[in-house]
Scaffold this motif. Structure first.
Motif, PDB file in Angstrom:
ATOM      1  N   PRO A  48       0.854  -1.191   0.000  1.00 34.59           N
ATOM      2  CA  PRO A  48       0.000   0.000   0.000  1.00 34.59           C
ATOM      3  C   PRO A  48       0.888   1.239   0.000  1.00 34.59           C
ATOM      4  O   PRO A  48       2.055   1.188   0.407  1.00 34.59           O
ATOM      5  N   LYS A  49       0.363   2.332  -0.454  1.00 31.65           N
ATOM      6  CA  LYS A  49       1.123   3.585  -0.415  1.00 31.65           C
ATOM      7  C   LYS A  49       1.186   4.053   1.039  1.00 31.65           C
ATOM      8  O   LYS A  49       0.170   4.142   1.729  1.00 31.65           O
ATOM      9  N   HIS A  51       2.176   7.120   3.389  1.00 30.09           N
ATOM     10  CA  HIS A  51       2.455   8.563   3.427  1.00 30.09           C
ATOM     11  C   HIS A  51       2.978   8.914   4.816  1.00 30.09           C
ATOM     12  O   HIS A  51       2.270   8.719   5.805  1.00 30.09           O
ATOM     13  N   ILE A 118      -4.379  11.320  -1.073  1.00 32.33           N
ATOM     14  CA  ILE A 118      -4.233  10.125  -0.236  1.00 32.33           C
ATOM     15  C   ILE A 118      -5.454   9.248  -0.470  1.00 32.33           C
ATOM     16  O   ILE A 118      -6.596   9.702  -0.343  1.00 32.33           O
ATOM     17  N   ASP A 122      -4.695   3.631   1.537  1.00 28.94           N
ATOM     18  CA  ASP A 122      -3.315   3.964   1.883  1.00 28.94           C
ATOM     19  C   ASP A 122      -3.109   3.951   3.401  1.00 28.94           C
ATOM     20  O   ASP A 122      -4.061   3.782   4.176  1.00 28.94           O
ATOM     21  N   ALA A 153      -7.974   6.897   5.260  1.00 31.50           N
ATOM     22  CA  ALA A 153      -6.807   6.017   5.279  1.00 31.50           C
ATOM     23  C   ALA A 153      -6.524   5.598   6.717  1.00 31.50           C
ATOM     24  O   ALA A 153      -6.930   6.270   7.671  1.00 31.50           O
TER      25      ALA A 153
END
Length: 514
Positions: A48-49, A51, A118, A122, A153
């Motif tokens: 998953p991204k 951040h 986002i 994420d 998220a």
């Protein structure tokens, strides 16, 4: 477990660095490794991204170090520097350089930059502000926080959710990160347990960053977190040759027409907590209900049919619990005052007995030292006066406890016992316990423990934990909405048994699932 203040946490870091002969950067690296390990264990290389929002202080330095470890293990990351002023800590700058040396170039966010995209699938790592925050974030940072919160998220906060203060309430609810989970360093924070700030800290766990054991051991703290390990040390075993007289005689005084149930619940709490004998003193209308519902309880009655008009009981109890269902009729108040003037027994005071005290402040001087007072929020307000916020409430309550030399039990989601300037925060219990009569059971439990020889403050701490644990056991089969005070009282025995259960080994748990 001790709960350290912000200043004590800073001193703990300094002490550890000096004692263990390490650098502050090495201590920060311990933090980063622990947070990375927590993420890595759960993600196992999934992509998953992630951040990472990093401030420009040491909390941001933690976030940058975590980003480095994630990048080295092949995770898909995006790093943002929340550039809210020109000051930078050395640890932040060191970890920023290390990240750039690995060709990871953070995005610097300011008032002029666009809000980052986002996705709801994420992960966000919140390392914007740490425990040193002392004022509400500026408007553009608050907008960034609101944007992060709205993304849905999963948000992981580093130490504390950014925007949370350690010693005051949040001033702007839009200027705090709504974290799904918090990894807090070495010990929890007081703000996690108070209603106005705890709403931002529902899920948290402690990570051990290697703060020196000597500091943790010798440093005195104002508040202590009470869990099974702490109360188990206070447990007094039953003696093989003990008898009912060995375990004391509890007297519950209360009840009025229509409120006899409160006295029954308190008596049941005392009996189930282990008091050898339990008697009840109530108006005549309560005689049949008490005898028929609890044959184990001995009953004496006042002269009046509907209220406690006198305290002319014919026995010498070990401890007296007074107040549940008592009422505040003129005759009752007069009788209560006369009782206080001649009483020598330890007292647990609840409900209308507390309200009578709050309306007649001169009576506090008649209370035996270490009397246990168990107010709910409105009763507490009548005792100590109005407060501005939860932190102010605690200070007022603490001063009250010291002034009147009493044990003060502040009932709530995390009930806090105050005694001689110290606070003991309970960890057991659940929302289902917000039900009529729950406090009456607690009064009885504490009374029953004092009868057995527990010191008053220990009985209060232990009793609050047992009461909450009983509620936790009962709610498993009933659910929050259907939990009743009687269910709690009937589960106290199970709460005692639970004290001595050892956690199951993972292999046993898997076998049971199979």
């Amino acid at each position: 477990m001790k709960i350290f203040t912000g200043e004590q946490i800073y001193q703990a870091d300094k002490f550890t660095i000096k004692k263990q002969q390490i650098t502050s950067d090495e201590l920060m690296e311990r933090v980063a490794v622990q947070i990375f390990n927590w993420l890595h264990l759960r993600l196992q290389g999934a992509q998953p991204k992630i951040h990472l929002f990093c401030g420009i202080g040491n909390n941001g330095g933690d976030g940058l170090a975590v980003a480095r470890h994630l990048q080295e293990h092949g995770y898909n990351i995006e790093v943002y520097i929340v550039n809210y002023n020109e000051k930078r800590t050395d640890e932040f700058l060191t970890n920023l350089k290390r990240l750039k040396d690995r060709n990871v170039w953070p995005n610097f966010l300011s008032e002029e930059t666009e809000l980052p995209q986002i996705g709801r699938e994420d992960i966000v790592v919140d390392a914007i502000f740490g425990i040193g925050l002392n004022r509400t974030p500026v408007t553009w940072v608050a907008k960034l926080m609101t944007h992060i919160n709205k993304t849905e998220a999963f948000i992981l906060a580093v130490d504390v959710p950014s925007g949370l203060f350690l010693n005051k309430v949040v001033e702007d609810p839009n200027a705090i990160i709504q974290a799904n989970h918090i990894l807090t360093f070495q010990s929890p924070k007081l703000a996690f347990f108070l209603p106005q700030t705890g709403i931002y800290c529902n899920q948290w766990e402690i990570i051990d960053i290697g703060v020196d054991v000597e500091y943790l051991t010798v440093t005195e703290t104002e508040y202590t977190l009470i869990s099974k390990n702490e109360v188990l040390q206070s447990y007094i075993p039953r003696e093989k040759f003990g008898h009912k007289g060995t375990y004391g005689h509890s007297l519950i005084i209360g009840g009025s027409y229509g409120k006899i149930g409160a006295t029954i619940l308190a008596a049941k709490g005392a009996l189930n907590a282990g008091s050898g004998l339990v008697s009840a003193f109530l108006p005549k209308c309560g005689y049949v209900p008490m005898q028929s519902s609890m044959p184990e309880i001995m009953v004496q009655t006042a002269d009046n049919d509907t209220i406690v008009s006198d305290f002319n009981f014919d026995l010498e109890p070990t401890v007296i619990g007074v107040g549940p269902g008592l009422g505040k009729e003129k005759e009752t108040v007069t009788a209560f005052v006369s009782f206080l003037k001649q009483n020598k027994s330890p007292l647990v005071i609840d409900a209308d007995a507390l309200n009578i005290l709050s309306e007649n402040k001169e009576l506090f001087s008649l209370l035996p030292e270490d009397s246990v007072l168990t107010p709910h929020p409105k009763e507490l307000e009548r005792l100590v006066g109005k407060w501005d916020n939860d932190f102010d409430k605690l200070e007022k309550a603490k001063l009250f406890s010291v002034e009147h030399k009493c044990v003060l039990v502040i009932k709530g989601a995390h009930t806090i016992v105050l005694y001689k300037g110290k606070g003991f925060i309970n960890t057991s219990g659940n929302p289902g316990m917000a039900t009529a009569g729950s406090g009456d059971v607690l009064t009885g439990v504490i009374t029953g423990l004092i009868a057995q020889g527990y010191p008053q403050v220990v009985a209060a701490i232990f009793g609050v934990y047992l009461h909450g644990s009983a509620g936790d056991l009962a709610v498993e089969s009933l659910g929050y909405q259907s939990l009743t005070a009687s269910n709690i009282a009937n589960s106290i025995g199970g709460a005692f048994i639970e004290l001595f259960k050892r956690p199951e080994a993972p292999q046993q748990q898997e076998q049971q699932k199979a």
